[in-house]
Design a protein around this motif. Structure first.
Motif, PDB file in Angstrom:
ATOM      1  N   ALA B  54       1.802  -2.469   5.854  1.00 33.91           N
ATOM      2  CA  ALA B  54       2.925  -1.539   5.653  1.00 33.91           C
ATOM      3  C   ALA B  54       3.332  -1.498   4.190  1.00 33.91           C
ATOM      4  N   ALA B  55       3.396  -2.670   3.551  1.00 35.42           N
ATOM      5  CA  ALA B  55       3.839  -2.726   2.155  1.00 35.42           C
ATOM      6  C   ALA B  55       2.865  -1.976   1.250  1.00 35.42           C
ATOM      7  N   SER B  56       1.565  -2.179   1.467  1.00 38.46           N
ATOM      8  CA  SER B  56       0.559  -1.543   0.630  1.00 38.46           C
ATOM      9  C   SER B  56       0.628  -0.016   0.767  1.00 38.46           C
ATOM     10  N   ILE B  57       0.726   0.457   2.014  1.00 38.38           N
ATOM     11  CA  ILE B  57       0.786   1.899   2.244  1.00 38.38           C
ATOM     12  C   ILE B  57       2.070   2.478   1.657  1.00 38.38           C
ATOM     13  N   ARG B  58       3.187   1.741   1.841  1.00 42.02           N
ATOM     14  CA  ARG B  58       4.462   2.231   1.334  1.00 42.02           C
ATOM     15  C   ARG B  58       4.399   2.370  -0.198  1.00 42.02           C
ATOM     16  N   ASP B  59       3.895   1.324  -0.863  1.00 40.46           N
ATOM     17  CA  ASP B  59       3.832   1.360  -2.328  1.00 40.46           C
ATOM     18  C   ASP B  59       2.961   2.515  -2.821  1.00 40.46           C
ATOM     19  N   ALA B  60       1.780   2.651  -2.199  1.00 42.16           N
ATOM     20  CA  ALA B  60       0.862   3.706  -2.634  1.00 42.16           C
ATOM     21  C   ALA B  60       1.495   5.087  -2.441  1.00 42.16           C
TER      22      ALA B  60
END
Lengths: 316, 254
Positions: B54-60
């Protein structure tokens, strides 16, 4: 007062061998409706546009109420001259009321005053303010839009109006209605109006005086409709006036002014409605095969009367 | 492209309804739900799990939206005034020259420009934004010019004849009447920005390109599909939002 004087006005475009307008001199009295009539491209619109400086003359002077227009800031000048064009040019993103309030707004009127003025003008041109003020131009018919166009030009009560074929794009029935309303309006307002058209019949119907223009806007004849029809200055004017000019002249004489005999109520003559002309009287005679027609107001007009109307100056 | 954009704008100008097209957001939401359902059926290995966290997708996604928003804003600030300027009589002669530059901007391969600029000026978000702006200026610029030029000359003549100054004619007639066409250009610009922003990953400027490229490098379909679907959903979603905005900023009556 706002009379208009053109003194030897010339417009020469760069790179053209001949001037577009060549030395026009013309006096227009205050409160008079003058029609510039001539073929397409004769320079009549150019001449008109020099009055509000949409086009600047190359030489000559244009005086508005005695003041040289070149001494007035162009935008200020134009805000005090009503302007109506054939394409009407209502602004599609403004309501009818906003369109009419535009010039008062430019002149710094306060909102309440210009809003009241817009309603007043809608009333004047025969549109109910309550129904129309908040509509957009595309929600109106062509004839209604042209009425708003006239109302917009009248908004700041300018003493002078310039009208460039204002009724040219409407169908014949709407055009005739607009012309009649416009005549009624002008009888009331007495503006000084320059009206451009290529339709000679429209010129005869509307003009107090007509300037028949030739190429390069040279004035072939400048006179009242009656006299242009009766005594055209030359072949050019005669050809422009067209055929049946005697009949056209009859159309300019209101039937109420015709001499007549007291009417015998029981004689069953065809009767002309109120507001008709001598031409309508003649039309009724031909249609009914009678030599007498009853005219509203209780008189009988004879065929001989009609025949004698054009009297001395029948221009044979 | 020019013809598409313009005809779209004019088609829109004749439409009167202010109804929202709810089909687009529903389809986009459905696509996201399907993606989620499909991913939850997959056995994700540790690499996939890390990239698809979730964090990776949110940041991207946030980085991607930021790149798009900043570039689009800069385009608006640059292209609209230049477009207006180029329609003024004194600057009209400049129009073909400026359009030539803008055309080159859009025609040049984004990746090439990006790499070239990063060799010259270094890597990072700023250079990515410069590339995006260079690439996405044309639609707004061209439509600003076209939008002003398509205003009926009879209206300008009426305005002039009534005594409006040049400035008043621009502000009260030309600009409002050009809005629908300018907005059509802006929508194109936004979609271009979302698309091109994916290459920002090559100069370490983040965005959904990170996910797409990770998917290619790691040869993981799940990652690749996720990056692709998210980019497409953002492009179509922003286009829909801009269309909604267009309905509100378009002057009534036209």
């Amino acid at each position: 007062m706002s009379d208009i004087k053109l003194v030897n006005v010339t417009k020469q475009y760069d790179g053209q061998p001949l001037p577009a307008v060549d030395g026009v001199t013309l006096d227009i009295a205050a409160g008079e409706l003058v029609v510039f009539v001539g073929p397409s491209g004769c320079g009549k619109t150019t001449t008109m546009k020099m009055i509000n400086r949409l086009i600047e003359p190359t030489s000559g002077r244009i005086l508005l109420g005695g003041t040289d227009v070149m001494s007035i800031e162009p935008n200020e000048l134009r805000r005090h001259i009503g302007y109506v064009i054939q394409q009407i040019g209502l602004f599609p993103h403004m309501t009818i009321s906003e369109n009419i309030q535009l010039v008062p707004g430019l002149l710094g009127w306060d909102k309440t005053r210009s809003r009241r003025r817009a309603d007043e003008l809608l009333e004047l041109v025969g549109l109910d303010p309550v129904a129309y003020r908040d509509r957009y131009p595309r929600q109106l018919s062509g004839g209604q839009q042209q009425r708003v166009g006239v109302a917009r030009a009248l908004a700041a009560d300018p003493p002078v109006m310039l009208m460039d074929e204002p009724f040219g794009a409407t169908d014949p029935i709407t055009r005739e209605r607009l012309q009649n309303e416009f005549l009624r309006l002008q009888a009331e307002l007495r503006k000084t109006i320059v009206f451009v058209t290529h339709d000679f019949d429209e010129a005869v119907k509307l003009g107090d005086r007509i300037a028949v223009l030739e190429e390069r806007s040279r004035i072939a004849q400048y006179d009242t409709p009656e006299r242009i029809l009766a005594t055209p200055a030359d072949d050019y004017v005669a050809s422009f006036a067209g055929s049946a000019t005697a009949i056209k002249r009859l159309a300019l004489i209101p039937a109420e002014r015709l001499p007549g005999k007291p009417l015998n109520v029981a004689n069953g003559l065809p009767t002309l409605d109120k507001g008709g002309s001598a031409r309508d009287v003649l039309d009724l005679m031909i249609r009914w095969g009678t030599a007498q027609v009853a005219v509203d107001g209780g008189k009988a007009v004879d065929f001989e009367t009609i025949c004698g109307l054009l009297g001395d100056d029948h221009g044979r | 492209m020019a013809v598409d954009t313009l005809s779209g704008a004019f088609g829109g100008a004749t439409r009167k309804s202010r109804s929202y097209n709810l089909g687009t957001p529903l389809v986009l939401a459905a696509a996201l739900v399907l993606l989620y359902l499909w991913l939850s059926t997959q056995q994700l290995d540790s690499m996939e799990a890390r990239v698809l966290s979730a964090a990776s997708i949110r940041d991207a996604t946030l980085a991607h939206l930021t790149l798009t928003a900043i570039s689009t804003s800069i385009v608006v600030v640059i292209a609209i005034p230049i477009g207006v300027l180029l329609t003024r009589p004194f600057a009209r002669w400049l129009t073909p020259w400026v359009m030539a530059v803008a055309n080159v901007g859009q025609a040049a391969p984004a990746l090439g420009v990006l790499v070239l600029l990063s060799i010259l000026f270094g890597i990072g978000t700023k250079i990515a934004i410069v590339t995006l702006v260079f690439h996405a200026t044309l639609p707004v610029l061209r439509n600003t010019i076209a939008g002003i030029q398509q205003v009926d000359s009879a209206l300008l003549e009426a305005g002039r004849g009534m005594g409006m100054s040049r400035r008043q004619i621009l502000r009260r007639l030309e600009l409002p009447l050009a809005v629908p066409v300018v907005m059509a250009g802006l929508r194109t610009t936004i979609v271009i920005c979302v698309g091109i922003a994916t290459v920002a990953t090559f100069i370490n400027a983040g965005g959904l390109g990170d996910i797409v490229v990770a998917g290619i490098k790691l040869q993981r379909t799940s990652i690749l599909v996720t990056g692709g679907v998210l980019t497409a959903v953002i492009a179509l979603g922003l286009d829909w939002l801009a269309g909604l905005a267009e309905k509100y900023v378009r002057p009534q009556g036209i």
